[in-house]
Enzyme design. Structure first.
Site, PDB file in Angstrom:
ATOM      1  N   ASP A 275       0.813  -1.210   0.000  1.00  0.00           N
ATOM      2  CA  ASP A 275       0.000   0.000   0.000  1.00  0.00           C
ATOM      3  C   ASP A 275       0.855   1.273   0.000  1.00  0.00           C
ATOM      4  O   ASP A 275       1.810   1.386   0.774  1.00  0.00           O
ATOM      5  CB  ASP A 275      -0.860  -0.020   1.274  1.00  0.00           C
ATOM      6  CG  ASP A 275      -1.887   1.086   1.319  1.00  0.00           C
ATOM      7  OD1 ASP A 275      -2.725   1.137   0.412  1.00  0.00           O
ATOM      8  OD2 ASP A 275      -1.855   1.903   2.259  1.00  0.00           O
TER       9      ASP A 275
ATOM     10  N   GLU B 230       1.456  -0.577  -4.914  1.00  0.00           N
ATOM     11  CA  GLU B 230       0.447   0.411  -5.305  1.00  0.00           C
ATOM     12  C   GLU B 230       1.171   1.734  -5.508  1.00  0.00           C
ATOM     13  O   GLU B 230       1.703   2.315  -4.560  1.00  0.00           O
ATOM     14  CB  GLU B 230      -0.603   0.613  -4.212  1.00  0.00           C
ATOM     15  CG  GLU B 230      -1.686   1.570  -4.683  1.00  0.00           C
ATOM     16  CD  GLU B 230      -2.233   2.507  -3.627  1.00  0.00           C
ATOM     17  OE1 GLU B 230      -3.326   3.036  -3.836  1.00  0.00           O
ATOM     18  OE2 GLU B 230      -1.573   2.751  -2.606  1.00  0.00           O
TER      19      GLU B 230
END
Ligand code: GLC
Length: 563
Positions: free
Chosen positions: A217, A287
């Site tokens: 993330d 990401e």
């Protein structure tokens, strides 16, 4: 010495390469809150996911990426973790997780976890200790004194991704702390080796429980410039000052190199070490909303970032030329270690069926599954699920709420997170509760798994066919030929391996287009349709022989043609 077996192999046949599993898999993103509720509280959970595992066997996808289900106050729906090594009671227990792993393994399914590495929850024990300056935790986060602020506006010179200042005053410690996202999500200080070690142990913990890798993330936010007092310059973009991330150019707090690079390499080493122990390959995908060149630079040091171009960069109405421009970059002058990872939708962005229009649902799914690379599909996009309208008063998404009623419709993330539509029942078979955490889509009576399973030409069954194509050598191992038909409506490409050759031709435009596809690497006059999009005319049905000299595709039409 001549290989005695060679004479029995046709000259066109080539040995199939030994690719790591993540290069031939399809990733399916599950947003656990919205997938399937097993206990009637209106929120999806791990037992719910377990009850639906045969669905993935039906679809033929093998890898599940689960958005966070760890202990969390849910300020950002699990992207604010207060205990990395446990399951939040909303989602179940560690026992449920173990059962999930077991059931996945029985079905040959793999699991990627969301690794929320940039920040913790402000309720995390580490933060609570840090704000009290306790022991080694003192420097676990990014703290700074208020008194040396260059001017009163300092706290606005680094803007959080969710808008407003990225600095929050902490009364108890009498210092500001940095948060790239919500104030409830303080950034970890990765300049502190203890923090690096701590998070590596988290990774190891889940690997030991049997997961196959991680979706990392917000990696671009991992570091801030060492000299934290440097202001970011204005970006020049026409967005509201201060309240919008893009107001400033985040030179001091976005993809800060070489620090980001070194940390990603370190984590890749954690995965590789596991492989040395048990021989199993793990996968880590970042990401990172960036461009193909940056992804290529990352690949040089072994990091794979999701390609968000089809999520973020396409102008609407669509142009096949623009799309192919973005796609072609993925295959041109890339380092050997580069591997494309296409995405069309996720839990942060508008659903493709809404953003690009329902007529292109199959077209996008076909493209995603036939391009060379690893595709990731977001739950519900296989049904053509739409963004549901959620009134600002009912908004759940903190980003949406923060950005205010005027811009909620543009940035709010609730509409793409509504419950998975399993059946035509009142709550779409998602929950027995009368109030799911977000309302179910209004179209669930027609658009749901149950009804689409029965319809051979539904989005669901077509996706299943496109996924199945990926077991053919040309799609599994083959290269891609891009020198095919391209105009503002139609894009085409060739996938080939040995003697297997397939032409994929899709109309993403606004008008019908009749094209001669015989040129370039195609070099034949006819082919046989092996897959199509749902609304094509009968003469483009499966099994039909197609005259490639004059092929008419209407907007949204796509064909996979065996040559
Ligand atoms: C990532 C997630 C997003 C989350 C943010 C902060 O961008 O995809 O949902 O809000 O990180 O963790």
């Amino acid at each position: 010495m001549a290989n005695p077996a060679a004479s029995t192999i046709s000259p066109a046949r080539r040995d199939t390469p030994d690719l790591p599993w993540w290069k031939t898999t399809v990733i399916y993103q599950i947003y656990p809150r919205s997938f399937k509720d097993s206990n009637g509280d209106g929120i999806g959970d791990l037992r719910g996911i377990i009850s639906k595992l045969n669905y993935f066997v039906y679809l033929g996808v093998e890898t599940l990426w689960l958005s966070p289900f760890f202990t969390s106050p849910q300020a950002d729906f699990g992207y604010d973790i207060s205990d990395y090594k446990d399951v939040d009671p909303i989602f179940g227990t560690m026992e449920d997780f173990r059962e999930l792993v077991k059931q996945c393994k029985l079905r040959g399914l793999r699991i990627l976890l969301d690794f929320v590495c940039n920040h913790t929850s402000d309720r995390h024990e580490w933060f609570q200790k840090s704000l009290r300056k306790q022991g080694k935790y003192k420097d676990y986060y990014v703290w700074t004194d208020g008194k040396v602020l260059p001017d009163a506006l300092f706290s606005y010179h680094q803007v959080s991704v969710f808008g407003g200042s990225a600095w929050e005053w902490c009364e108890e410690r009498q210092q500001f702390y940095y948060h790239a996202f919500l104030a409830e999500q303080p950034d970890l200080n990765f300049r502190n080796p203890d923090v690096v070690e701590e998070m590596s142990l988290v990774m190891k913990y889940w690997l030991d429980l049997g997961v196959d890798g991680f979706r990392m993330d917000a990696v671009a936010n991992l570091f801030e410039s060492e000299d934290i007092f440097q202001d970011n310059p204005p970006s020049g973009k026409d967005v509201p000052p201060v309240s919008h991330w893009e107001y400033l150019k985040p030179v001091h707090n976005f993809y800060v190199l070489p620090e980001c690079r070194d940390l990603l390499v370190h984590w890749q080493n954690v995965l590789d070490k596991e492989k040395q122990i048990d021989g199993k390959e793990r996968f880590m995908v970042q990401e990172f909303y960036t461009d193909s060149d940056t992804r290529a630079a990352m690949a040089e040091y072994g990091a794979h970032a999701f390609n968000m171009d089809l999520v973020e960069e396409l102008t609407v109405p669509l142009s096949a030329t623009q799309m192919m421009g973005l796609i072609a970059k993925e295959y041109t002058d890339r380092p050997e270690s580069y591997w494309p990872t296409f995405v069309v939708g996720n839990h942060d962005k508008a659903r493709p069926a809404t953003k690009y229009g329902p007529r292109y649902v199959d077209a996008f799914n076909m493209l995603l599954m036939t391009l060379k690379g690893t595709p990731t599909i977001y739950y519900g996009d296989e049904l053509g699920m739409q963004d549901s309208s959620v009134a600002y008063e009912e908004a759940q998404d903190p980003f949406g709420i923060k950005i205010g009623p005027e811009r909620y419709a543009l940035f709010g993330r609730d509409p793409c997170r509504t419950p998975m539509q399993w059946t035509s029942e009142t709550q779409a078979g998602f929950t027995t509760s009368r109030k799911p955490w977000l309302p179910v889509g209004k179209d669930h009576e027609q658009r749901n798994v149950q009804s689409q399973k029965k319809d051979e030409k539904s989005h669901l069954n077509l996706l299943k066919e496109y996924v199945a194509l990926r077991s053919k050598d040309a799609f599994k191992y083959g290269d891609i030929g891009l020198d095919c038909v391209l105009n503002k409506n139609v894009l085409a490409f060739l996938r080939f391996f040995g003697s297997e050759r397939y032409l994929v031709a899709i109309n993403f435009g606004q008008e019908s287009s009749t094209d001669d596809h015989r040129g370039g690497p195609v070099a034949v006059a006819t082919g046989t349709v092996v897959a199509n999009t749902g609304a094509v005319s009968d003469d483009l049905a499966k099994g039909r022989t197609i005259d490639l000299s004059s092929l008419t595709l209407r907007p949204g039409d796509g064909l996979v043609i065996q040559l």
